[in-house]
Design an enzyme around this catalytic site. Structure first.
Site, mmCIF file in Angstrom:
data_model
loop_
_atom_site.group_PDB
_atom_site.id
_atom_site.type_symbol
_atom_site.label_atom_id
_atom_site.label_comp_id
_atom_site.label_asym_id
_atom_site.label_seq_id
_atom_site.Cartn_x
_atom_site.Cartn_y
_atom_site.Cartn_z
ATOM 1 N N LYS A 54 0.842 -1.206 0.000
ATOM 2 C CA LYS A 54 0.000 0.000 0.000
ATOM 3 C C LYS A 54 0.873 1.251 0.000
ATOM 4 O O LYS A 54 0.602 2.216 -0.722
ATOM 5 C CB LYS A 54 -0.937 -0.014 1.214
ATOM 6 C CG LYS A 54 -2.056 -1.038 1.064
ATOM 7 C CD LYS A 54 -2.805 -1.305 2.356
ATOM 8 C CE LYS A 54 -3.809 -2.447 2.148
ATOM 9 N NZ LYS A 54 -4.465 -2.884 3.377
ATOM 10 N N GLN A 98 -4.167 -1.204 9.560
ATOM 11 C CA GLN A 98 -4.195 -2.562 9.017
ATOM 12 C C GLN A 98 -4.801 -3.535 10.034
ATOM 13 O O GLN A 98 -4.391 -3.563 11.194
ATOM 14 C CB GLN A 98 -2.763 -2.996 8.652
ATOM 15 C CG GLN A 98 -2.683 -4.339 7.973
ATOM 16 C CD GLN A 98 -3.348 -4.373 6.590
ATOM 17 O OE1 GLN A 98 -3.246 -3.406 5.832
ATOM 18 N NE2 GLN A 98 -4.026 -5.453 6.271
ATOM 19 N N ASP A 121 -10.516 3.461 4.234
ATOM 20 C CA ASP A 121 -11.011 2.080 4.195
ATOM 21 C C ASP A 121 -12.536 2.046 4.213
ATOM 22 O O ASP A 121 -13.144 1.021 3.912
ATOM 23 C CB ASP A 121 -10.486 1.304 5.421
ATOM 24 C CG ASP A 121 -9.403 0.297 5.049
ATOM 25 O OD1 ASP A 121 -9.305 -0.051 3.861
ATOM 26 O OD2 ASP A 121 -8.672 -0.131 5.955
#
Ligand code: NDP
Length: 288
Positions: A54, A98, A121
């Protein structure tokens, strides 16, 4: 019938190209690159790879990508303090924590602390609520990628029967909301669904996000169905595979995503797209 392959790798590359252009425009307009900050707590091997990818992907499109690595024994309050610091930093447009977090850290407490305007997200309850209400917000990356794949396959969703298998907050539920917003008639199936093969057989569009290797067989499909396989599993043969038994599904579906190279590449591409979107929205809010 032999299904056509929806080439997620190529489509994700096109999305990254679009994002690169938007990043250049953003830099020209605002004199700074969009910033994506990724927080990794602990050493989970898969998470280490995902977070590095990422960071790398965001830098490749011209953003300022940064990875914050904290040891697994970091106290919950210290993770929270980092999230709050990133919330307050004007150069940060996107914050991604994460998952999974190490045991002992309450995920909801951390995720709820992320500024919804930086929640790239799309996991914050505010963004989930906006999606459920049909209002603009940040939408989870994997379902966003799935919608793009459906568009590229020429799926006509209005009035279509769509079945989503799996009801996680990350994939299944937002996927169902997005399909509903495009006027599909949506069934959201899960582990307690009775006669799942029969439910799947009703689907013009079938999205499977379960995490069980090759669970959905060709004879679970309506002839001509479009099949998106979100699953990422190791089969008994040790090979990476999806939730759909591609070999038998190929003979029945009209379009299908492969694993790997289908939905997976779209997730990071859509994360980048969400970060530019968040950056523009923050700048617009600042100037309003
Ligand atoms: P979760 O484990 O959070 O959810 C799985 C869902 O599948 C649950 O709703 C569960 O039902 C349902 N389920 C489990 N077993 C069955 C069954 N036998 N029949 C019907 N439904 C079942 O998983 P995620 O949504 O996070 O991920 C799903 C898959 O997608 C995983 O393989 C994951 O690795 C992959 N994934 C891939 C991504 C990508 O970028 N390609 C991104 C995110 C996930 P219940 O709610 O009743 O327990």
């Amino acid at each position: 019938m032999t299904a056509k392959i929806i080439d997620g790798k190529a489509i994700a590359e096109a999305v990254r190209g679009e994002v690169r252009g938007e990043v250049q425009r953003f830099v020209a307009e605002h004199g700074r690159p969009p910033g994506l900050d990724v927080v990794l707590v602990g050493e989970d091997a898969a998470s280490v790879v995902y977070t590095r990818n990422k960071e790398k992907a965001s830098n490749e499109v011209g953003m300022r990508g940064r990875l914050h690595r904290l040891p697994a024994n970091t106290p919950e309050d210290a993770v929270l303090a980092l999230v709050r610091e990133l919330n307050a930093d004007d150069a940060v447009d996107g914050i991604l924590v994460q998952l999974p977090l190490p045991k002992g850290i309450r995920e909801p407490r951390i995720l709820d602390a992320v500024d919804p305007a930086k929640d790239v997200d799309g996991f914050h309850p505010v963004n989930a609520g906006l999606l459920a209400s049909g209002r603009p917000g940040l939408v989870p990356c994997t379902p966003t990628g799935c919608m793009r794949l459906l568009a590229e396959a020429g799926a006509s969703l209005e009035g279509a029967r769509a079945v989503v298998v799996g009801r996680s907050n990350i994939v299944g539920k937002p996927m169902a909301q997005l399909l509903l917003a495009q006027h599909a008639t949506v069934t959201l199936a899960h582990s307690r669904t009775r006669d799942l093969p029969a439910v799947c057989r009703e689907a013009d569009v079938l999205v499977v996000a379960v995490g069980r290797a090759r669970m959905v067989k060709g004879d679970w499909l309506k002839p001509g169905a479009i099949v998106l396989d979100v699953g990422m599993n190791r089969g008994d043969d040790g090979k990476l595979c999806g939730d759909v038994d591609t070999a038998s599904a190929m003979d029945v579906a009209s379009w299908i995503t492969p694993v790997p190279g289908g939905v997976g590449p779209m997730t990071i591409a859509c994360l980048l797209a969400n970060t530019v979107k968040a950056a523009y929205a923050r700048e617009a809010a600042r100037r309003a």
